[in-house]
Structures are given as C-alpha cells and as structure tokens.
Design a protein around this motif. Structure first.
Motif, PDB file in Angstrom:
ATOM      1  N   ARG A   1       0.910  -1.144   0.162  1.00 34.72           N
ATOM      2  CA  ARG A   1       0.008   0.395   0.312  1.00 34.72           C
ATOM      3  C   ARG A   1       1.241   1.006  -0.172  1.00 34.72           C
ATOM      4  N   ALA A   2       0.120   2.360  -0.888  1.00 32.86           N
ATOM      5  CA  ALA A   2       1.332   4.090  -0.650  1.00 32.86           C
ATOM      6  C   ALA A   2       0.386   5.696  -0.578  1.00 32.86           C
ATOM      7  N   GLY A   3       0.422   5.385   0.090  1.00 32.49           N
ATOM      8  CA  GLY A   3      -0.362   6.196   0.506  1.00 32.49           C
ATOM      9  C   GLY A   3      -0.818   6.541   2.386  1.00 32.49           C
ATOM     10  N   GLY A   4      -1.962   7.587   2.285  1.00 34.60           N
ATOM     11  CA  GLY A   4      -1.779   8.024   3.984  1.00 34.60           C
ATOM     12  C   GLY A   4      -1.249   8.990   4.391  1.00 34.60           C
ATOM     13  N   LEU A   5      -1.692   9.766   5.565  1.00 30.43           N
ATOM     14  CA  LEU A   5      -1.125  10.612   6.418  1.00 30.43           C
ATOM     15  C   LEU A   5       0.509  10.243   6.500  1.00 30.43           C
ATOM     16  N   SER A   6       0.653   9.376   6.694  1.00 31.04           N
ATOM     17  CA  SER A   6       2.516   9.337   6.964  1.00 31.04           C
ATOM     18  C   SER A   6       3.119   8.980   6.175  1.00 31.04           C
ATOM     19  N   ALA A   7       2.902   8.738   4.462  1.00 31.53           N
ATOM     20  CA  ALA A   7       3.563   8.988   3.788  1.00 31.53           C
ATOM     21  C   ALA A   7       4.568   9.153   3.263  1.00 31.53           C
ATOM     22  N   PRO A   8       5.179   9.189   2.077  1.00 30.59           N
ATOM     23  CA  PRO A   8       6.389  10.297   2.202  1.00 30.59           C
ATOM     24  C   PRO A   8       6.229  11.171   0.987  1.00 30.59           C
ATOM     25  N   ASP A   9       7.014  11.802   0.683  1.00 26.83           N
ATOM     26  CA  ASP A   9       6.077  13.060  -0.691  1.00 26.83           C
ATOM     27  C   ASP A   9       5.780  12.201  -1.726  1.00 26.83           C
ATOM     28  N   TRP A  10       5.821  11.073  -2.735  1.00 31.86           N
ATOM     29  CA  TRP A  10       6.070  11.236  -3.385  1.00 31.86           C
ATOM     30  C   TRP A  10       4.840  10.169  -3.393  1.00 31.86           C
ATOM     31  N   ALA A  11       3.876   9.698  -2.717  1.00 29.81           N
ATOM     32  CA  ALA A  11       2.713   8.976  -1.646  1.00 29.81           C
ATOM     33  C   ALA A  11       1.876  10.033  -1.051  1.00 29.81           C
ATOM     34  N   GLN A  12       1.805  11.376  -1.091  1.00 29.31           N
ATOM     35  CA  GLN A  12       0.688  12.223  -0.518  1.00 29.31           C
ATOM     36  C   GLN A  12      -0.105  12.897  -1.446  1.00 29.31           C
ATOM     37  N   PHE A  13      -1.084  11.890  -2.175  1.00 28.15           N
ATOM     38  CA  PHE A  13      -1.746  11.830  -3.091  1.00 28.15           C
ATOM     39  C   PHE A  13      -3.206  12.767  -3.095  1.00 28.15           C
TER      40      PHE A  13
ATOM     41  N   GLY B   1      -5.561  12.615  -4.156  1.00 27.01           N
ATOM     42  CA  GLY B   1      -6.708  12.914  -4.811  1.00 27.01           C
ATOM     43  C   GLY B   1      -7.074  10.881  -5.382  1.00 27.01           C
ATOM     44  N   ARG B   2      -8.551  10.710  -5.029  1.00 20.29           N
ATOM     45  CA  ARG B   2      -8.444   9.047  -5.901  1.00 20.29           C
ATOM     46  C   ARG B   2      -7.737   9.737  -7.644  1.00 20.29           C
ATOM     47  N   GLY B   3      -7.091   9.923  -7.826  1.00 24.03           N
ATOM     48  CA  GLY B   3      -7.394   9.544  -9.619  1.00 24.03           C
ATOM     49  C   GLY B   3      -7.113   8.348 -10.323  1.00 24.03           C
ATOM     50  N   PRO B   4      -7.453   8.178 -11.926  1.00 21.73           N
ATOM     51  CA  PRO B   4      -7.058   6.973 -12.194  1.00 21.73           C
ATOM     52  C   PRO B   4      -5.556   6.182 -12.714  1.00 21.73           C
ATOM     53  N   VAL B   5      -5.732   4.688 -11.939  1.00 19.01           N
ATOM     54  CA  VAL B   5      -4.930   4.381 -12.832  1.00 19.01           C
ATOM     55  C   VAL B   5      -4.786   3.194 -13.253  1.00 19.01           C
ATOM     56  N   GLY B   6      -3.436   2.798 -13.587  1.00 19.42           N
ATOM     57  CA  GLY B   6      -3.270   1.765 -14.867  1.00 19.42           C
ATOM     58  C   GLY B   6      -2.020   1.030 -14.140  1.00 19.42           C
TER      59      GLY B   6
ATOM     60  N   LEU C   1      -1.931   8.820 -11.828  1.00 23.16           N
ATOM     61  CA  LEU C   1      -2.325   9.979 -12.061  1.00 23.16           C
ATOM     62  C   LEU C   1      -2.652  11.480 -10.722  1.00 23.16           C
ATOM     63  N   ASP C   2      -2.247  12.052 -10.351  1.00 24.98           N
ATOM     64  CA  ASP C   2      -3.078  13.347  -9.531  1.00 24.98           C
ATOM     65  C   ASP C   2      -2.983  14.020  -9.606  1.00 24.98           C
ATOM     66  N   HIS C   3      -4.346  14.303 -10.024  1.00 24.34           N
ATOM     67  CA  HIS C   3      -4.733  15.397 -10.968  1.00 24.34           C
ATOM     68  C   HIS C   3      -4.549  17.347 -10.677  1.00 24.34           C
ATOM     69  N   ARG C   4      -4.327  17.324  -9.453  1.00 21.30           N
ATOM     70  CA  ARG C   4      -3.775  18.230  -8.560  1.00 21.30           C
ATOM     71  C   ARG C   4      -2.509  18.323  -9.024  1.00 21.30           C
TER      72      ARG C   4
ATOM     73  N   PHE D   1       0.818  20.187 -17.717  1.00 21.17           N
ATOM     74  CA  PHE D   1       0.155  19.751 -18.026  1.00 21.17           C
ATOM     75  C   PHE D   1      -0.496  20.622 -17.214  1.00 21.17           C
ATOM     76  N   GLU D   2      -1.677  21.043 -18.016  1.00 27.04           N
ATOM     77  CA  GLU D   2      -2.124  22.417 -17.251  1.00 27.04           C
ATOM     78  C   GLU D   2      -4.162  22.217 -16.128  1.00 27.04           C
ATOM     79  N   LEU D   3      -4.701  20.820 -16.745  1.00 27.09           N
ATOM     80  CA  LEU D   3      -5.550  20.379 -16.194  1.00 27.09           C
ATOM     81  C   LEU D   3      -5.651  18.776 -16.637  1.00 27.09           C
ATOM     82  N   PRO D   4      -5.017  17.900 -16.215  1.00 31.91           N
ATOM     83  CA  PRO D   4      -4.873  16.000 -16.613  1.00 31.91           C
ATOM     84  C   PRO D   4      -6.208  15.620 -16.264  1.00 31.91           C
ATOM     85  N   PHE D   5      -6.896  14.730 -16.704  1.00 29.04           N
ATOM     86  CA  PHE D   5      -8.248  14.222 -16.597  1.00 29.04           C
ATOM     87  C   PHE D   5      -8.301  12.555 -16.836  1.00 29.04           C
ATOM     88  N   GLN D   6      -7.315  11.885 -17.712  1.00 27.57           N
ATOM     89  CA  GLN D   6      -7.367  10.890 -17.958  1.00 27.57           C
ATOM     90  C   GLN D   6      -6.227  10.328 -18.122  1.00 27.57           C
ATOM     91  N   LEU D   7      -6.006   9.138 -17.812  1.00 22.52           N
ATOM     92  CA  LEU D   7      -4.816   8.272 -17.716  1.00 22.52           C
ATOM     93  C   LEU D   7      -5.292   6.621 -18.640  1.00 22.52           C
TER      94      LEU D   7
END
Length: 423
Positions: free
Chosen positions: A43-55, A57-62, A72-75, A102-108
């Motif tokens: 698993r990757a993410g959460g409050l104590s995650a390293p910088d790269w895993a500070q997502f 939002g819940r973006g598209p994945v593949g 894909l991290d939209h923001r 990117f200006e507003l990445p949407f789909q991956l």
C-alpha cells in the motif's frame, strides 16, 4: 409527492399495468459463492506517507505488463509510477504549458509495454510518454471535446474511446455554432465507441460500434432563435449548474464497457443481463447472460427516487437559500425508465476474464454482488455483496488496485493479488 407526470389512461388499465410491473420482481439465479480473500501486496499513501505518495485525491490508475502501477494525481499534475514491490520508480509531469506538462490532466491510459498517455481538458490534447517517462508526442483532439471514457488497446498503441453527449441539449449546439465552433454531429456520441490509432499523423476516431439508446417520447426543445451570445451563455451555464442529471429519465440505462485482452469490446446498453462482445470489425461475436430479470419500476420506487433526488440536491443548495422551485419541479416531473438496469459495472481482467457488478438491495445501490466470467466466457462464480469492491485497475499475475480513504479522507492505494480462478 404530488407533481410527477402520469400518462392519462383508463383507471382499470392503469391498475392492470401497475399490477404487472409490481409483480415483475427479479428472477433469482443460483449464484456460485466465491471467497473474497485477496492477500495484500503493498500500500502507498496515507498521513505518514513519503512526499511522492501524498496523493491529493483518488485519480485514475493503470498497470503495465511489468506490474508497475501508474497513478495520475490531478492536482499535482503528475503521474507517479510504483514498482511491483511498492517502491517509487519515478514521477512524470508538472503544471505548465510545455511538452510533458499539464494544465488540467483528466484521464490516464497505460499500455502493456509501459507507455502511457494523459488527456488534458484545457488543451484538448493527449500526451504520450515512453516507458522511461520521457515525453514522446502530443495529439490534438480538436473539436471532438472531452471523451467520456478512454481505454488502451491491449494489442497496439491505440485507444478505444466513448464519446460525449456534446452538452445534451440544443442550447449547447446553438452556442457552439454562435461562437464559431462547428458541432461534431458526425463524431461518436455517449453511446458510441471508436478506435484512435496513435501512430497516425492526425487524430481520427474510427467508429467501431453504436450501442442501443433507450428511445424517448419527448423531443429536445429548440432554443428561441433570437437569443444573443450572452443569453445563450447564461442559458448554458444555468442548465449546467442547476439541472445537471435532472435532464433525462430516472433509471435510464447508460453505456457500460471495457476492453478484453484480445481487443474484444464488452458492453452493456440495456436493463437486461446481457453483455455483448464485439470483435474488431464491430460485429457481435457472443453475449454473456445469466438468468436474472430486471426489476420493474412501480409507484413506490418512483416516489422514493424522487424524494431521494430532492434530498440530495437540497443539500447542494443549502448555502444558497434552498432548492430553487424550478429545479424541484423538474425533478418531480422527470420521466422514468420502466425497468432497473441489472449491470452496474464492467471490469476486464488482465487475462481476459470479466467482472460484472449487479445492484444492491436498493435500485440506486451500486455495491451489489459481483459475477465473474473466465477468459473462456463461462460463469465462474459470484462475490457476495459487501465482500469485495470492483478494482480500479487489473494487472498481470493477478494484481489489482483499490483506493481506500481514512476518517480524514486521506487516500491510500492498495494493491492485492487475485487467486487464479477469478483472473
């Protein structure tokens, strides 16, 4: 509830029709139970995650064919690549207007050889990247507009895409014409799927199929011809902000689809339990079925659906003086499709199987049981409602990805491994 339209017909006929609809309860199929015990890989993410895993939002994945997960991290305007052990491989992209930005990445989309593509709403582009993350090329999608869904072709550097409704009203079409943009009347719509060859010099969508759309009795209203540009803009903004999904019928079946590993399109376009399989030439080659009949819409369900929709929209307008009367009237006058669609989600596994989600106890509950069909297109079994969710991505060797959020709504990506029989 008071204001919903009823078709005028003799009372005896109404009573007979209502009795028939009420009696049309779903036919019970004999489910073959499956055990939803998938071991966690990382698993990757959460409050104590390293910088790269500070997502953000819940973006598209593949996944790619090596088991690397792309997120894909939209923001943050970047794609994070995670290896099969959960380690950070690279981050690609940033905010900007240059190549690879990117200006507003949407789909991956992620291809099996590791290449990936990102669509950008503001720029009407799809940017393609090499497996290393190096920027490769950009395609201008032109006036096609925002494609509703895009999927990678498992066998080539190409995309399959579902079109948009182009605003869904004559007002938006008139607005496009007034500002000098030619409406894309011949492009695929929200019930069409086309193929895009990304090695071609120009962005061209080649239609593959046009799914069935439920017919309607009511025709779209033409806007008054004397409307000015500003008036048309105001009308378009008002429809978008106030009505949204108020247009259209309750329970009307949308198009649901995915791409199997051999390039076959699997789709559902009606209320029935029928998943059509379409080959590259656009011909239906098979249909997956189970003996489950759709539930009819009776008076109780109509009232409950209207009340639920009004409650939902009132919460959106609570800071603006309450729900406008015009919105409430449109909800109460909204038409109903006569049946509840059975198929709520389709997910193609890496090996060519298919997961099919059914509704839960209520018609608007999309967290029901999941049926599994194998690559041989035979029914394997069913995960009971509440035991497993539909993965956001299927990968090689049984890898699947899920998003989870904690009590603070902080997202974490969780990767698990499926047993062989349900891949």
């Amino acid at each position: 509830m008071g204001r919903h339209k009823e078709h005028s017909r003799p009372l005896a006929v109404q009573a007979a029709v209502l009795a028939c609809i009420t009696a049309a309860a779903p036919t019970a199929a004999q489910d073959r139970p499956l055990t939803a015990d998938f071991p966690e890989v990382y698993r990757a993410g959460g409050l104590s995650a390293p910088d790269w895993a500070q997502f953000s939002g819940r973006g598209p994945v593949g996944f790619d064919g090596s088991g690397n997960l792309h997120v894909l991290d939209h923001r943050a305007a970047q794609v994070i690549v995670i290896d099969p052990r959960g380690a950070h491989l690279r981050s690609v992209g940033r905010s900007g207007e240059g190549p690879g930005e990117f200006e507003l990445p949407f789909q991956l989309v992620v291809w099996r050889d590791g290449r990936f593509g990102v669509s950008d709403i503001f720029r009407n582009t799809i940017q393609i990247f090499a497996p290393s993350g190096r920027f490769d090329r950009v395609l201008q999608t032109g006036d096609q507009g925002t494609l509703r869904e895009i999927r990678p072709d498992p066998q080539a550097i190409a995309l399959y895409a579902q079109g948009s409704s182009q605003g869904g009203s004559q007002t938006f079409s008139a607005l496009e014409e007034l500002i000098g943009r030619e409406p894309q009347r011949d492009s695929i719509d929200d019930f069409g799927i086309g193929r895009i060859d990304l090695t071609a010099e120009e962005f061209v969508i080649h239609p593959v199929l046009q799914a069935w759309r439920a017919p309607r009795d009511d025709a779209a209203e033409e806007p008054p011809e004397e409307l000015s540009l500003n008036e048309l803009l105001d009308e378009a903004r008002m429809q978008e902000a106030m009505f949204g999904t108020v247009e259209g019928r309750f329970f009307e079946p949308p198009l649901r689809w995915d791409i199997l590993s051999d390039g076959t399109i699997a789709y559902s376009d009606s209320s029935a339990y029928a998943v059509k399989l379409v080959g590259p030439g656009g011909q239906v080659v098979d249909v997956l079925r189970r003996p489950i009949e759709p539930e009819g819409v009776n008076r109780r369900l109509r009232s409950a659906a209207i009340e639920r929709e009004i409650d939902r929209r009132e919460s959106l307008f609570e800071d603006y003086g309450g729900l406008p009367d015009e919105v409430r009237e449109r909800i109460e006058d909204r038409e109903f499709y006569p049946e509840i669609q059975i198929i709520r989600q389709l997910g193609a596994t890496w090996e060519g199987g298919l997961w099919i989600r059914r509704p839960g106890e209520q018609p608007w509950d999309n967290e029901g049981p999941i049926d599994v069909f194998g690559p041989d297109r035979q029914y394997v079994g069913t995960f009971a409602a509440g035991t497993v969710s539909m993965p956001v991505a299927f990968g090689p060797d049984g890898l699947v990805a899920y998003w989870e959020v904690d009590e603070l709504d902080v997202p974490t990506i969780v990767v698990k491994r499926l047993p062989v029989e349900v891949r």
